[in-house]
Design an enzyme around this catalytic site. Structure first.
Site, PDB file in Angstrom:
ATOM      1  N   GLU A 115      28.381  -7.194  -9.481  1.00 60.77           N
ATOM      2  CA  GLU A 115      28.589  -7.702  -8.120  1.00 60.77           C
ATOM      3  C   GLU A 115      29.931  -7.317  -7.535  1.00 60.77           C
ATOM      4  OE1 GLU A 115      25.540 -10.515  -9.940  1.00 60.77           O
ATOM      5  OE2 GLU A 115      27.321  -9.404 -10.606  1.00 60.77           O
ATOM      6  N   GLU A 156      21.888 -12.846 -15.004  1.00 62.27           N
ATOM      7  CA  GLU A 156      22.115 -14.290 -14.886  1.00 62.27           C
ATOM      8  C   GLU A 156      20.843 -15.063 -15.229  1.00 62.27           C
ATOM      9  OE1 GLU A 156      25.471 -15.285 -11.676  1.00 62.27           O
ATOM     10  OE2 GLU A 156      23.890 -14.028 -10.850  1.00 62.27           O
ATOM     11  N   ALA A 180      19.592  -8.921  -7.708  1.00 64.11           N
ATOM     12  CA  ALA A 180      19.093  -9.638  -6.536  1.00 64.11           C
ATOM     13  C   ALA A 180      18.493  -8.649  -5.549  1.00 64.11           C
ATOM     14  CB  ALA A 180      20.236 -10.416  -5.889  1.00 64.11           C
ATOM     15  N   GLY A 207      21.844 -10.724 -10.772  1.00 60.16           N
ATOM     16  CA  GLY A 207      20.992 -11.903 -10.873  1.00 60.16           C
ATOM     17  C   GLY A 207      19.975 -11.789 -11.988  1.00 60.16           C
TER      18      GLY A 207
END
Length: 698
Positions: A123, A103, A61, A100
């Site tokens: 994370e 993901e 992210a 992310g």
């Protein structure tokens, strides 16, 4: 080229992301991917490949967006759009697919990767959990136990491991990734392969009973003491077993937001940025040339010298280890061999690789064998006169331009540099024990150290896998100078009424990796004792701050290595138990020094030890010994076991509010005397202004 583009290659749609340097999932990237998937849904494509330009797939992210109002498309919305595509979406992975980014790949229907790719969900290292389905999709693909290990550990997996776990479907050994991903997509189309939506996989509850999660929670309570995110990750993965996919995603989102808003995540995100800032030297031109370090000499083959040598061998840099005589040299090489054998036994290194690395470490007893090395690191006994003698000798044998470094923990690097005719080439490189494991490296800039030497040292630290922090010259530099005051308060609390186990337990419960007295036993109480013998009475300071430690050493209680220190140690397991004999010593010394013992609350123990660190850190900051408050935090988290979830001593003080810290220090001054508790001028000033250490610059 736009950040996200879409094109047709025959019957395959290609979504390309080009958001250098790491293709972070910014608002524009998320919006572009969502729009591209929508466009592909209405054209002639039969499958879609999601790929990235540059050196990596989506590496995570955009952390700069954390804490800001969300913008659509949100990451969960984008992933739902990918997952809901009526045409198969194939992620093509290279470099690192993290957070992310991974993901996003998990929301695709298939995943292919280069063999060199790595995937993971890191994370937890920011005090967070995967907030876009990672905790729901990984256990459905890889199984619950593998998901627990991967997500609570936060470490990336190589592509072959990810394939064995079912997280990647196809691996390419080499060649053009995009071309092979397109061929793979066409193969899937030709086979009329099903849309593999991870949400459609159900986990058999019998494979993940409640006892499994409870056991993992207990393990994490020890490994990640006091941390919120790891425990929440377990709850999310448990939800993947006990709840439908959409309900599990809601649980994940709720717990993600709780983590995001927690002081722990704020602290760990602070560290993320502080670590990167610490590598930057203020006032140093980015174009400053660096010297090539192709060969290294290390003087002193003890535990520290051997550990330092391993760092360079691990990075493929040949090392010459110098000792006084052959017996000492063989002992040093033996220490290195034993360390490598332990690593092999743990399965972290192959026998062949261990042999290759050890072959890069040669030995010598002749200084002339250091004549052509590019860097020499002195790691001899912590005595200024001995170190100056070593550097005088190096001055006569080392080639012009060689960097001469000292691994001193305390000594004056300016005085060591003055023993040479080339002080511009002298620098401090303070490794932390065990040097082959600990990540921190204090780079100590002396008064005359050349800019090119500083630049080389900071770059070299990264080459050997260290986190560098620049320090100025003072007694103990950043870390050990502050540690002296932390240790002072531990000793005074001991005399004033605490037991060793009360102090250590209070600090461990607060989050420290080990309590201060247990650390002393681990390091060896004789080390500090011997160092004090070389100091004047004035330099030693208040006798109350070392009376107990000295008495224990004189009784032969040196710590773990002698089987007894502040605690008694089991000779087989090294398990520690309280020892009434130590309490007798404490009470005797308290009586001798006129100290009346009393009961303590844990809060006072923590505040005295931590605020002693903060107060001295404020002085270090104002003196310019440290470049910035975040550098001090990095030193303490990576070098001294300070809890990452507290962000380091200076961040912790900022999070409390400096007014509160200042008032507590003033209370201690009034109670215990100004000699130990005079507030640092910078602390007093910032408390009055409502400022923070983080925002202050010298």
């Amino acid at each position: 080229m736009s950040i996200v583009s879409y094109e047709l290659n025959g019957d395959i749609g290609i979504v390309r992301i080009n958001n250098p340097p790491v293709n972070a999932l910014s608002h524009q990237v998320r919006k572009g991917i969502t729009e591209a998937i929508e466009a592909a849904g209405t054209d002639t494509s039969r499958a879609i490949v999601l790929a990235c330009e540059g050196r990596t797939f989506i590496a995570g992210a955009d952390i700069t967006e954390f804490g800001k109002p969300p913008q659509s498309s949100s990451l969960p919305d984008m992933l739902l759009a990918i997952e809901a595509s009526a045409k198969p979406v194939i992620a093509a992975l290279h470099g690192t697919a993290l957070g992310g980014g991974f993901e996003t790949a998990l929301a695709c229907h298939y995943r292919c990767a280069m063999a060199t790719a790595r995937v993971g969900l890191p994370e937890v290292k920011l005090g967070l959990l995967p907030g876009a389905g990672g905790t729901q999709r990984v256990p459905r693909l890889a199984g619950v136990e593998a998901a627990l290990d991967l997500i609570t550990g936060g470490n990336p997996l190589p592509a072959d491991t990810a394939t064995r776990l079912g997280l990647v479907d196809r691996v390419f050994a080499d060649g053009d990734l995009l071309a092979q991903a397109i061929d793979y997509a066409r193969e899937l189309v030709a086979e009329d392969a099903p849309l593999k939506r991870v949400r459609d996989i159900n986990i058999d509850p019998q494979t993940a009973p409640a006892e499994l999660f409870e056991g993992y929670r207990k393990k994490l309570a020890k490994r990640a003491r006091g941390q919120l995110a790891p425990q929440h990750i377990v709850s999310c993965i448990e939800a993947a077993v006990t709840q439908p996919m959409d309900a599990g995603l809601q649980t994940e989102r709720q717990l993600f937001i709780e983590c995001m808003q927690s002081p722990q995540s704020a602290a760990m995100r602070h560290l993320f940025f502080a670590e990167r800032e610490a590598a930057k030297v203020r006032g140093l031109d980015r174009d400053t040339p660096v010297r090539g370090i192709r060969t290294v000499g290390i003087i002193g083959g003890g535990t520290m010298g051997g550990g330092i040598a391993m760092n360079f061998a691990n990075a493929g840099i040949p090392v010459t280890l110098l000792e006084l005589d052959d017996d000492a040299l063989q002992r040093g090489l033996g220490i290195i061999a034993k360390n490598y054998a332990t690593t092999v036994k743990k399965g972290k290194l192959t026998e062949a690789e261990s042999g290759r690395r050890q072959s890069l470490i040669g030995g010598s007893t002749d200084y002339r064998d250091l004549a052509e090395v590019d860097l020499v690191i002195e790691a001899v006994f912590e005595n200024l006169d001995i170190k100056k003698q070593v550097f005088t000798k190096l001055d006569t044998v080392c080639k012009p331009g060689a960097i001469l470094a000292t691994n001193t923990s305390y000594q004056n690097v300016d005085a060591i540099a003055a023993a040479t005719a080339r002080p511009q080439d002298v620098i401090g490189l303070h490794f932390f024990s065990p040097a082959n494991i600990m990540k921190l490296l204090e780079v100590v800039r002396a008064e005359k150290t050349a800019a090119t030497v500083i630049a080389t040292a900071m770059k070299l630290a990264k080459t050997i896998g260290k986190i560098p922090v620049l320090s100025g010259v003072c007694y103990g530099f950043i870390g050990n100078r502050m540690l002296r005051y932390y240790g002072r308060e531990a000793q005074l609390c001991l005399l004033e009424g605490c037991t060793p186990e009360q102090i250590d337990t209070a600090m461990q419960n607060w989050g420290m990796a080990m309590g201060p007295l247990a650390v002393g036993d681990l390091a060896g109480l004789d080390i500090g004792y011997k160092a004090r013998q070389g100091l004047s009475e004035a330099e030693k300071g208040d006798p109350k701050t070392y009376a107990v430690a000295d008495m224990l050493v004189e009784m032969g209680r040196l710590g773990q290595k002698s089987g007894a220190g502040y605690y008694q140690y089991d000779p087989e397991t090294r398990a520690r138990t309280p020892d009434p004999a130590v309490l007798e010593v404490v009470e005797q010394q308290a009586a001798k020094h006129g100290v009346k013992r009393r009961l303590f609350e844990d809060e006072e123990i923590v505040n005295r030890l931590i605020f002693a660190l903060v107060n001295e850190g404020a002085k270090i900051l104002e003196e310019g010994i440290a470049q910035r408050a975040g550098d001090i935090d990095v030193v303490y988290v990576y070098g001294y076991g300070f809890p990452a979830a507290r962000g380091g001593p200076m961040h912790y003080a900022d999070s409390l509010g400096l007014k509160q810290v200042y008032e507590t220090v003033c209370k201690f001054r009034d109670q215990y005397g100004a000699e130990n508790w005079e507030p640092a001028p910078l602390l007093e000033r910032l408390a009055g202004e409502g400022g923070t250490f983080a925002a202050w610059q010298k």
